[in-house]
Scaffold this motif. Structure first.
Motif, PDB file in Angstrom:
ATOM      1  N   ARG A 126       0.834  -1.201   0.000  1.00 14.05           N
ATOM      2  CA  ARG A 126       0.000   0.000   0.000  1.00 14.05           C
ATOM      3  C   ARG A 126       0.872   1.256   0.000  1.00 14.05           C
ATOM      4  O   ARG A 126       0.499   2.273  -0.589  1.00 14.05           O
ATOM      5  CB  ARG A 126      -0.916  -0.013   1.232  1.00 14.05           C
ATOM      6  N   LYS A 127       2.008   1.177   0.656  1.00  8.68           N
ATOM      7  CA  LYS A 127       2.924   2.314   0.702  1.00  8.68           C
ATOM      8  C   LYS A 127       4.358   1.814   0.542  1.00  8.68           C
ATOM      9  O   LYS A 127       4.730   0.795   1.126  1.00  8.68           O
ATOM     10  CB  LYS A 127       2.802   3.075   2.031  1.00  8.68           C
ATOM     11  N   ILE A 184       7.894   3.794   1.071  1.00  7.99           N
ATOM     12  CA  ILE A 184       8.535   5.042   1.479  1.00  7.99           C
ATOM     13  C   ILE A 184      10.037   4.878   1.319  1.00  7.99           C
ATOM     14  O   ILE A 184      10.627   3.947   1.875  1.00  7.99           O
ATOM     15  CB  ILE A 184       8.189   5.417   2.934  1.00  7.99           C
ATOM     16  N   ILE A 229       8.338   9.035  -2.187  1.00 12.90           N
ATOM     17  CA  ILE A 229       7.437   7.906  -2.376  1.00 12.90           C
ATOM     18  C   ILE A 229       7.752   7.192  -3.689  1.00 12.90           C
ATOM     19  O   ILE A 229       8.045   7.811  -4.702  1.00 12.90           O
ATOM     20  CB  ILE A 229       5.963   8.382  -2.392  1.00 12.90           C
ATOM     21  N   PHE A 241       5.963   4.108  -6.193  1.00  9.67           N
ATOM     22  CA  PHE A 241       4.730   3.369  -6.405  1.00  9.67           C
ATOM     23  C   PHE A 241       5.014   1.884  -6.624  1.00  9.67           C
ATOM     24  O   PHE A 241       6.102   1.505  -7.069  1.00  9.67           O
ATOM     25  CB  PHE A 241       3.953   3.927  -7.595  1.00  9.67           C
ATOM     26  N   HIS A 296      10.892  12.380  -6.761  1.00 13.42           N
ATOM     27  CA  HIS A 296      10.052  11.223  -7.082  1.00 13.42           C
ATOM     28  C   HIS A 296      10.118  10.821  -8.555  1.00 13.42           C
ATOM     29  O   HIS A 296      10.164   9.632  -8.878  1.00 13.42           O
ATOM     30  CB  HIS A 296       8.604  11.507  -6.690  1.00 13.42           C
ATOM     31  N   SER A 324      10.715   6.253  -9.695  1.00 12.47           N
ATOM     32  CA  SER A 324       9.563   5.352  -9.715  1.00 12.47           C
ATOM     33  C   SER A 324       9.244   4.848 -11.113  1.00 12.47           C
ATOM     34  O   SER A 324       8.094   4.549 -11.423  1.00 12.47           O
ATOM     35  CB  SER A 324       8.329   6.047  -9.112  1.00 12.47           C
ATOM     36  N   THR A 341       5.718   7.339  11.290  1.00 10.98           N
ATOM     37  CA  THR A 341       4.405   7.075  11.886  1.00 10.98           C
ATOM     38  C   THR A 341       3.876   8.232  12.723  1.00 10.98           C
ATOM     39  O   THR A 341       2.748   8.162  13.212  1.00 10.98           O
ATOM     40  CB  THR A 341       4.405   5.785  12.722  1.00 10.98           C
ATOM     41  N   TYR A 361       1.886   9.434   9.338  1.00 13.59           N
ATOM     42  CA  TYR A 361       0.815   8.570   8.866  1.00 13.59           C
ATOM     43  C   TYR A 361       1.135   7.150   9.299  1.00 13.59           C
ATOM     44  O   TYR A 361       2.296   6.796   9.530  1.00 13.59           O
ATOM     45  CB  TYR A 361       0.643   8.637   7.346  1.00 13.59           C
ATOM     46  N   LEU A 377       1.756   3.068   9.263  1.00 11.18           N
ATOM     47  CA  LEU A 377       2.313   2.046   8.397  1.00 11.18           C
ATOM     48  C   LEU A 377       1.526   0.755   8.642  1.00 11.18           C
ATOM     49  O   LEU A 377       1.283   0.387   9.796  1.00 11.18           O
ATOM     50  CB  LEU A 377       3.793   1.828   8.700  1.00 11.18           C
ATOM     51  N   ASP A 378       1.152   0.101   7.555  1.00  9.62           N
ATOM     52  CA  ASP A 378       0.321  -1.092   7.639  1.00  9.62           C
ATOM     53  C   ASP A 378       1.110  -2.331   7.234  1.00  9.62           C
ATOM     54  O   ASP A 378       2.153  -2.228   6.566  1.00  9.62           O
ATOM     55  CB  ASP A 378      -0.890  -0.944   6.721  1.00  9.62           C
ATOM     56  N   ASP A 422       3.597  -2.779   4.086  1.00  6.47           N
ATOM     57  CA  ASP A 422       4.242  -1.536   3.668  1.00  6.47           C
ATOM     58  C   ASP A 422       5.758  -1.704   3.714  1.00  6.47           C
ATOM     59  O   ASP A 422       6.288  -2.508   4.502  1.00  6.47           O
ATOM     60  CB  ASP A 422       3.829  -0.369   4.560  1.00  6.47           C
TER      61      ASP A 422
END
Length: 276
Positions: A68-69, A71, A96, A98, A167, A171, A223, A226, A228-229, A232
């Protein structure tokens, strides 16, 4: 324990790696990212039954195919900071990437004509999140790390330096080899060599404990901004030895093979292919 995402004729499957050529499929999970979203992912993987299946390097997909992310961290090794003529930062430099940029650990990196003028290599340590982290401290951060992998992070230096924002040079579709597998945090310690080879010539060599900001520091910093899941990825930066910092500058050409190895995590190798 080592976990990978394996390509099969019927799609990808999460697997527990038993050797460099054999693995046991983890039922019910198409990839490592899906597995990590289970609260007890480590036990599920460890308990996966069945006989090992054989695989080759080309059968390996990016270890987490669609985080999902992602970094990325710039200027995070002291020797790279010096070679780029910068001063150490007080705070991490984040940008970031992708998921479209990811490719398998043995896949070709196919580069369009407009992107092949200043193509550089960057071997990096990748950190994969295994438990949701929101506003955690550095002391707490380790409990949120599922494990580590290797990233072969191609960079378009001309695009990167067109503006102050990096970026666009970081990417490119299918330009970041990611794998070969995730080595769980309980099975690896930082400090071994991170090395990058260009056509067999070693061009980068630095211990992985030479980071300015450690994975725990980075998780604590990120964190606060935002969460982190699970699944990630944090790409922690490259050491000195990149082509852009050489005199004269040295960039990748058609057919060049870039290999990145981190002691205890494995080796990935991608061939550069220029589109005609």
């Amino acid at each position: 324990m080592r976990l990978a995402t394996l390509r099969t004729p019927t799609g990808t499957r999460a697997v527990r790696v038993e050797s460099d050529t054999t693995a046991v499929p983890v039922p019910g999970h198409a990839d490592v990212g899906s597995l990590l979203r289970e609260e007890d992912w480590a036990q599920i993987a460890a308990d996966a039954p069945g006989a090992p299946v054989e695989f080759e390097p080309k059968d390996l997909a990016p270890v987490v195919p669609a985080p999902r992310k992602i970094i990325c961290v710039g200027l995070n090794y002291a020797n790279h900071i010096r070679e780029m003529g910068r001063t150490p930062a007080e705070h991490p430099t984040l940008f970031i990437k992708f998921a479209d940029a990811l490719t398998g650990p043995a896949d070709d990196v196919v580069v369009p004509e407009w992107a092949n003028k200043a193509l550089d290599w960057e071997g990096e340590l990748a950190v994969v999140i295994g438990k949701r982290a929101r506003r955690v401290t550095a002391a707490e951060a380790g409990a949120h790390i599922a494990g580590y992998a290797v990233m072969n992070d191609y960079s378009l230096r001309d695009f990167q330096n067109r503006t102050l924002q990096w970026h666009q040079g970081k990417s490119l579709e299918g330009s970041a080899g990611f794998g070969p597998w995730l080595t769980t945090a309980d099975s690896w310690q930082r400090g071994g060599e991170l090395a990058t080879w260009l056509n067999g010539e070693k061009v980068q060599s630095t211990p992985t404990d030479d980071l300015v900001f450690t994975p725990e520091d980075l998780i604590a910093y990120i964190t606060q901004l935002y969460p982190l899941d699970p699944g990630d990825v944090i790409v922690t930066g490259t050491p000195g030895g990149v082509g852009h910092a050489r005199d004269p500058r040295r960039y990748l050409t058609d057919g060049d093979v870039v290999a990145v190895e981190i002691a205890g995590l494995g080796r990935i190798e991608n061939r550069t292919v220029f589109e005609r």
